[in-house]
Motif scaffolding. Structure first.
Motif, PDB file in Angstrom:
ATOM      1  N   SER A 138       0.831  -1.208   0.000  1.00 30.51           N
ATOM      2  CA  SER A 138       0.000   0.000   0.000  1.00 30.51           C
ATOM      3  C   SER A 138       0.861   1.252   0.000  1.00 30.51           C
ATOM      4  O   SER A 138       0.616   2.202  -0.756  1.00 30.51           O
ATOM      5  N   LEU A 139       1.907   1.251   0.843  1.00 29.62           N
ATOM      6  CA  LEU A 139       2.781   2.421   0.901  1.00 29.62           C
ATOM      7  C   LEU A 139       3.586   2.582  -0.385  1.00 29.62           C
ATOM      8  O   LEU A 139       3.900   3.707  -0.794  1.00 29.62           O
ATOM      9  N   THR A 140       3.909   1.466  -1.032  1.00 29.25           N
ATOM     10  CA  THR A 140       4.592   1.550  -2.319  1.00 29.25           C
ATOM     11  C   THR A 140       3.734   2.308  -3.324  1.00 29.25           C
ATOM     12  O   THR A 140       4.239   3.153  -4.087  1.00 29.25           O
ATOM     13  N   GLU A 141       2.446   2.034  -3.327  1.00 31.09           N
ATOM     14  CA  GLU A 141       1.538   2.738  -4.228  1.00 31.09           C
ATOM     15  C   GLU A 141       1.469   4.227  -3.903  1.00 31.09           C
ATOM     16  O   GLU A 141       1.463   5.075  -4.807  1.00 31.09           O
ATOM     17  N   PHE A 142       1.420   4.556  -2.628  1.00 34.26           N
ATOM     18  CA  PHE A 142       1.400   5.972  -2.240  1.00 34.26           C
ATOM     19  C   PHE A 142       2.694   6.665  -2.661  1.00 34.26           C
ATOM     20  O   PHE A 142       2.678   7.827  -3.087  1.00 34.26           O
ATOM     21  N   ARG A 143       3.817   5.947  -2.562  1.00 36.19           N
ATOM     22  CA  ARG A 143       5.094   6.553  -2.966  1.00 36.19           C
ATOM     23  C   ARG A 143       5.132   6.776  -4.466  1.00 36.19           C
ATOM     24  O   ARG A 143       5.547   7.843  -4.929  1.00 36.19           O
ATOM     25  N   ILE A 144       4.695   5.774  -5.223  1.00 38.22           N
ATOM     26  CA  ILE A 144       4.698   5.900  -6.680  1.00 38.22           C
ATOM     27  C   ILE A 144       3.792   7.042  -7.135  1.00 38.22           C
ATOM     28  O   ILE A 144       4.133   7.802  -8.054  1.00 38.22           O
ATOM     29  N   SER A 145       2.643   7.164  -6.487  1.00 39.59           N
ATOM     30  CA  SER A 145       1.682   8.201  -6.882  1.00 39.59           C
ATOM     31  C   SER A 145       1.978   9.561  -6.258  1.00 39.59           C
ATOM     32  O   SER A 145       1.246  10.518  -6.485  1.00 39.59           O
ATOM     33  N   ARG A 146       3.036   9.613  -5.446  1.00 42.64           N
ATOM     34  CA  ARG A 146       3.456  10.856  -4.793  1.00 42.64           C
ATOM     35  C   ARG A 146       2.281  11.473  -4.014  1.00 42.64           C
ATOM     36  O   ARG A 146       1.907  12.630  -4.222  1.00 42.64           O
ATOM     37  N   ASP A 147       1.755  10.661  -3.091  1.00 44.72           N
ATOM     38  CA  ASP A 147       0.563  11.048  -2.329  1.00 44.72           C
ATOM     39  C   ASP A 147       0.850  10.973  -0.835  1.00 44.72           C
ATOM     40  O   ASP A 147       0.357  10.071  -0.145  1.00 44.72           O
ATOM     41  N   PRO A 148       1.652  11.905  -0.289  1.00 45.45           N
ATOM     42  CA  PRO A 148       1.945  11.856   1.146  1.00 45.45           C
ATOM     43  C   PRO A 148       0.710  12.041   2.015  1.00 45.45           C
ATOM     44  O   PRO A 148       0.627  11.462   3.102  1.00 45.45           O
ATOM     45  N   ALA A 149      -0.260  12.823   1.552  1.00 43.03           N
ATOM     46  CA  ALA A 149      -1.476  13.020   2.349  1.00 43.03           C
ATOM     47  C   ALA A 149      -2.240  11.702   2.481  1.00 43.03           C
ATOM     48  O   ALA A 149      -2.722  11.351   3.573  1.00 43.03           O
ATOM     49  N   GLY A 150      -2.338  10.965   1.383  1.00 51.61           N
ATOM     50  CA  GLY A 150      -3.003   9.670   1.431  1.00 51.61           C
ATOM     51  C   GLY A 150      -2.256   8.680   2.300  1.00 51.61           C
ATOM     52  O   GLY A 150      -2.869   7.915   3.059  1.00 51.61           O
ATOM     53  N   ALA A 151      -0.921   8.693   2.203  1.00 53.39           N
ATOM     54  CA  ALA A 151      -0.111   7.798   3.031  1.00 53.39           C
ATOM     55  C   ALA A 151      -0.262   8.135   4.508  1.00 53.39           C
ATOM     56  O   ALA A 151      -0.361   7.235   5.353  1.00 53.39           O
ATOM     57  N   ARG A 152      -0.288   9.423   4.822  1.00 51.54           N
ATOM     58  CA  ARG A 152      -0.438   9.854   6.211  1.00 51.54           C
ATOM     59  C   ARG A 152      -1.787   9.374   6.778  1.00 51.54           C
ATOM     60  O   ARG A 152      -1.867   8.869   7.903  1.00 51.54           O
ATOM     61  N   LYS A 153      -2.838   9.516   5.975  1.00 53.26           N
ATOM     62  CA  LYS A 153      -4.169   9.080   6.410  1.00 53.26           C
ATOM     63  C   LYS A 153      -4.210   7.557   6.576  1.00 53.26           C
ATOM     64  O   LYS A 153      -4.790   7.036   7.546  1.00 53.26           O
ATOM     65  N   TYR A 154      -3.605   6.847   5.635  1.00 49.77           N
ATOM     66  CA  TYR A 154      -3.570   5.389   5.712  1.00 49.77           C
ATOM     67  C   TYR A 154      -2.814   4.927   6.957  1.00 49.77           C
ATOM     68  O   TYR A 154      -3.278   4.042   7.689  1.00 49.77           O
ATOM     69  N   LEU A 155      -1.669   5.521   7.235  1.00 44.89           N
ATOM     70  CA  LEU A 155      -0.897   5.156   8.415  1.00 44.89           C
ATOM     71  C   LEU A 155      -1.641   5.474   9.699  1.00 44.89           C
ATOM     72  O   LEU A 155      -1.561   4.734  10.687  1.00 44.89           O
ATOM     73  N   ALA A 156      -2.393   6.577   9.694  1.00 46.96           N
ATOM     74  CA  ALA A 156      -3.191   6.919  10.863  1.00 46.96           C
ATOM     75  C   ALA A 156      -4.216   5.828  11.156  1.00 46.96           C
ATOM     76  O   ALA A 156      -4.529   5.538  12.334  1.00 46.96           O
TER      77      ALA A 156
END
Length: 230
Positions: free
Chosen positions: A205-223
């Motif tokens: 999941s985090l790989t996808e957020f990194r590829i898509s350059r979506d730190p906001a989405g990654a932050r929400k997912y990690l939360a």
């Protein structure tokens, strides 16, 4: 600059204890720095254990996360510390990694010198390029930016890949000390459980957020996993 070594450690077998005592001797002889080991309550979490070791170490500038069953060349460790101190990257101490077989590991333990090892196999579990774990260095700012490790990851596997991807999303990414190899000393394989699959899914999941350059989405997912990124 205060540099520390942080090790997640909960021995499962006598072999684990033997390897760690040998690795402590190697560290002390070749790159002496204060060592802090971390554990956690409940089922073992290498992630929570790393975070606990980081807290036990107090104020530090650069941390060398050092597995209890792996060694690196002293020059590579020094280079990784220097690179980490002056960048926003996670720096692995080698650009290749070898899983030594049992007889090679026994020779290393007996002789005190890591000479002429052979891999455990010749596939991806023998020698592989661009490792994500084993021994690596980060500075305090990077560790803070990603919020440390994800405590909720339990069991064995993928927690370092999760951390690597967080460094790529919230910090400067990751790199390797070129021209070096880390040696993973043989022990009975760590168990792969349902937790391993859960950890793998988090990494993907985090790989996808990194590829898509979506730190906001990654932050929400990690939360949603109980992990706070500042």
């Amino acid at each position: 600059m205060r540099t520390v070594i942080l090790t997640p450690y909960r021995p499962r077998t006598e072999r684990d204890s033997v390897l760690w005592q040998w690795v402590i001797g190697w560290i002390t002889a070749n790159y002496p720095m204060p060592i802090f080991t971390g554990d956690n309550a409940g089922p073992f979490s290498r992630s929570a254990a790393r975070n606990n070791a980081a807290r036990l170490a107090g104020d530090w500038d650069v941390a060398v996360f050092h597995d209890s069953d792996t060694i690196a060349h002293p020059d590579a460790v020094a280079k990784a510390i220097d690179m980490a101190a002056n960048s926003s990257q996670m720096v692995v101490t080698a650009d290749s990694h070898m899983y030594c077989n049992e007889s090679s590991t026994d020779r290393i333990l007996q002789s005190g010198v890591p000479m002429f090892p052979r891999p455990d196999t010749f596939d991806k579990h023998g020698i592989y390029e661009r490792p994500c774990s084993g021994i690596f260095a980060v500075n305090r700012d990077v560790f803070t930016k990603v919020g440390g490790y994800v405590d909720s990851l339990t069991g064995y596997g993928y927690e370092d890949l999760v951390f690597l991807q967080m460094c790529g999303i919230f910090a400067g990414g990751n790199t390797w000390v070129p021209g070096h190899i880390n040696l993973h000393l043989w022990h009975p394989p760590s168990p792969r459980t349902d937790d391993t699959s859960i950890n793998e899914n988090v990494w993907q999941s985090l790989t996808e957020f990194r590829i898509s350059r979506d730190p906001a989405g990654a932050r929400k997912y990690l939360a949603s996993l109980g992990h706070t990124v500042p």
